[in-house]
Design a protein around this motif. Structure first.
Motif, PDB file in Angstrom:
ATOM      1  N   VAL A  91      33.806   1.056 -33.497  1.00 62.48           N
ATOM      2  CA  VAL A  91      33.096   0.023 -32.750  1.00 62.48           C
ATOM      3  C   VAL A  91      31.939  -0.533 -33.563  1.00 62.48           C
ATOM      4  O   VAL A  91      31.723  -1.734 -33.617  1.00 62.48           O
ATOM      5  CB  VAL A  91      32.591   0.572 -31.398  1.00 62.48           C
ATOM      6  CG1 VAL A  91      31.781  -0.465 -30.644  1.00 62.48           C
ATOM      7  CG2 VAL A  91      33.747   1.082 -30.557  1.00 62.48           C
ATOM      8  N   ARG A  92      31.171   0.363 -34.203  1.00 69.11           N
ATOM      9  CA  ARG A  92      30.074  -0.094 -35.060  1.00 69.11           C
ATOM     10  C   ARG A  92      29.667   1.016 -36.011  1.00 69.11           C
ATOM     11  O   ARG A  92      29.881   2.195 -35.747  1.00 69.11           O
ATOM     12  CB  ARG A  92      28.888  -0.581 -34.254  1.00 69.11           C
ATOM     13  CG  ARG A  92      28.088   0.455 -33.542  1.00 69.11           C
ATOM     14  CD  ARG A  92      26.901  -0.176 -32.797  1.00 69.11           C
ATOM     15  NE  ARG A  92      26.121   0.822 -32.133  1.00 69.11           N
ATOM     16  CZ  ARG A  92      26.363   1.330 -30.942  1.00 69.11           C
ATOM     17  NH1 ARG A  92      27.402   0.880 -30.246  1.00 69.11           N
ATOM     18  NH2 ARG A  92      25.598   2.252 -30.423  1.00 69.11           N
ATOM     19  N   GLU A 139      28.619   6.275 -37.102  1.00 66.72           N
ATOM     20  CA  GLU A 139      29.782   5.484 -36.703  1.00 66.72           C
ATOM     21  C   GLU A 139      30.106   5.794 -35.244  1.00 66.72           C
ATOM     22  O   GLU A 139      30.304   6.946 -34.885  1.00 66.72           O
ATOM     23  CB  GLU A 139      30.990   5.852 -37.568  1.00 66.72           C
ATOM     24  CG  GLU A 139      30.760   5.653 -39.044  1.00 66.72           C
ATOM     25  CD  GLU A 139      31.806   6.340 -39.901  1.00 66.72           C
ATOM     26  OE1 GLU A 139      32.598   7.158 -39.386  1.00 66.72           O
ATOM     27  OE2 GLU A 139      31.818   6.067 -41.103  1.00 66.72           O
ATOM     28  N   PHE A 140      30.156   4.758 -34.397  1.00 64.12           N
ATOM     29  CA  PHE A 140      30.561   4.918 -32.998  1.00 64.12           C
ATOM     30  C   PHE A 140      32.022   4.503 -32.862  1.00 64.12           C
ATOM     31  O   PHE A 140      32.445   3.506 -33.445  1.00 64.12           O
ATOM     32  CB  PHE A 140      29.697   4.053 -32.073  1.00 64.12           C
ATOM     33  CG  PHE A 140      28.450   4.741 -31.610  1.00 64.12           C
ATOM     34  CD1 PHE A 140      28.477   5.632 -30.549  1.00 64.12           C
ATOM     35  CD2 PHE A 140      27.246   4.506 -32.246  1.00 64.12           C
ATOM     36  CE1 PHE A 140      27.330   6.276 -30.121  1.00 64.12           C
ATOM     37  CE2 PHE A 140      26.093   5.137 -31.826  1.00 64.12           C
ATOM     38  CZ  PHE A 140      26.142   6.022 -30.763  1.00 64.12           C
ATOM     39  N   TYR A 141      32.765   5.277 -32.070  1.00 61.89           N
ATOM     40  CA  TYR A 141      34.196   5.045 -31.867  1.00 61.89           C
ATOM     41  C   TYR A 141      34.514   4.905 -30.388  1.00 61.89           C
ATOM     42  O   TYR A 141      33.766   5.347 -29.531  1.00 61.89           O
ATOM     43  CB  TYR A 141      35.010   6.222 -32.421  1.00 61.89           C
ATOM     44  CG  TYR A 141      34.943   6.354 -33.910  1.00 61.89           C
ATOM     45  CD1 TYR A 141      35.887   5.741 -34.718  1.00 61.89           C
ATOM     46  CD2 TYR A 141      33.939   7.101 -34.518  1.00 61.89           C
ATOM     47  CE1 TYR A 141      35.833   5.869 -36.090  1.00 61.89           C
ATOM     48  CE2 TYR A 141      33.873   7.231 -35.896  1.00 61.89           C
ATOM     49  CZ  TYR A 141      34.826   6.611 -36.671  1.00 61.89           C
ATOM     50  OH  TYR A 141      34.767   6.729 -38.037  1.00 61.89           O
ATOM     51  N   ARG A 142      35.709   4.326 -30.130  1.00 57.72           N
ATOM     52  CA  ARG A 142      36.250   4.240 -28.777  1.00 57.72           C
ATOM     53  C   ARG A 142      37.745   4.552 -28.881  1.00 57.72           C
ATOM     54  O   ARG A 142      38.435   3.967 -29.731  1.00 57.72           O
ATOM     55  CB  ARG A 142      36.036   2.840 -28.230  1.00 57.72           C
ATOM     56  CG  ARG A 142      36.657   2.581 -26.896  1.00 57.72           C
ATOM     57  CD  ARG A 142      36.450   1.152 -26.390  1.00 57.72           C
ATOM     58  NE  ARG A 142      36.134   0.217 -27.449  1.00 57.72           N
ATOM     59  CZ  ARG A 142      35.072  -0.598 -27.455  1.00 57.72           C
ATOM     60  NH1 ARG A 142      34.238  -0.604 -26.470  1.00 57.72           N
ATOM     61  NH2 ARG A 142      34.857  -1.428 -28.445  1.00 57.72           N
ATOM     62  N   ARG A 192      30.619   4.558 -22.932  1.00 57.11           N
ATOM     63  CA  ARG A 192      30.575   3.477 -23.928  1.00 57.11           C
ATOM     64  C   ARG A 192      30.059   3.940 -25.278  1.00 57.11           C
ATOM     65  O   ARG A 192      30.641   3.628 -26.308  1.00 57.11           O
ATOM     66  CB  ARG A 192      29.720   2.332 -23.378  1.00 57.11           C
ATOM     67  CG  ARG A 192      29.591   1.134 -24.286  1.00 57.11           C
ATOM     68  CD  ARG A 192      28.725   0.056 -23.662  1.00 57.11           C
ATOM     69  NE  ARG A 192      27.451   0.543 -23.173  1.00 57.11           N
ATOM     70  CZ  ARG A 192      26.329   0.564 -23.891  1.00 57.11           C
ATOM     71  NH1 ARG A 192      26.324   0.124 -25.104  1.00 57.11           N
ATOM     72  NH2 ARG A 192      25.213   1.024 -23.368  1.00 57.11           N
ATOM     73  N   ASP A 193      28.947   4.630 -25.321  1.00 57.59           N
ATOM     74  CA  ASP A 193      28.319   5.051 -26.575  1.00 57.59           C
ATOM     75  C   ASP A 193      28.187   6.561 -26.623  1.00 57.59           C
ATOM     76  O   ASP A 193      27.085   7.100 -26.634  1.00 57.59           O
ATOM     77  CB  ASP A 193      26.920   4.414 -26.713  1.00 57.59           C
ATOM     78  CG  ASP A 193      26.977   2.935 -27.002  1.00 57.59           C
ATOM     79  OD1 ASP A 193      27.948   2.490 -27.626  1.00 57.59           O
ATOM     80  OD2 ASP A 193      26.047   2.229 -26.610  1.00 57.59           O
TER      81      ASP A 193
END
Length: 143
Positions: free
Chosen positions: A64-65, A52-55, A81-82
């Motif tokens: 985010v995804r 899980e990617f966060y911002r 960003r990632d």
């Protein structure tokens, strides 16, 4: 990181600008939401993972995804960003991922993030098999 999670150092450049290590996460455990503060490449060696990617977004974390990863899959870490993510195994097998990062990831101060508030807290993840050296000071950091 706790929960039986361990980072095993494989290679560290003399100037600490590059590290290669494995991240081992047993079934039922998961990493905290965390950053790396460096570009990187991660490949799944064994087991299955959900990533899980966060911002950070106005005092909270925005997902985010999310995606499943199988052995042979890989992904990049590119700040900002990632760079903030969490990993959890999705199989009954211990997950092993190989990381190549442009810093001494286990020894630099990075951040974990509170899932509810998005607040960042400093942490060092350490390595199971290597110490961190800061100038003349040597310290061992547990995961």
């Amino acid at each position: 990181m706790g929960g039986g999670i361990g980072q095993w150092l494989i290679f560290r450049a003399a100037d600490r600008s590059l590290t290669l290590f494995s991240l081992v996460v047993p079934p039922g455990a998961m990493t905290p939401v965390h950053d790396h503060l460096a570009w990187g490449l991660v490949g799944i060696h064994r087991g299955n993972q959900d990533e899980e990617f966060y911002r950070p977004d106005g005092g909270r974390l925005e997902l985010v995804r999310q995606r499943p990863l199988d052995p042979g899959d890989f992904y990049t870490l590119i700040p900002p960003r990632d760079d903030i993510h969490r990993v959890r195994p999705t199989s009954d097998e211990t997950s092993v991922a190989i990381h190549l990062l442009a810093n001494d990831t286990g020894c630099v101060w990075r951040h974990t993030y509170d899932e509810q508030t998005g607040e960042a807290s400093p942490f060092r993840s350490g390595y199971v098999n290597a110490e961190c050296v800061n100038g003349t000071e040597t310290f061992a950091v547990g995961i």
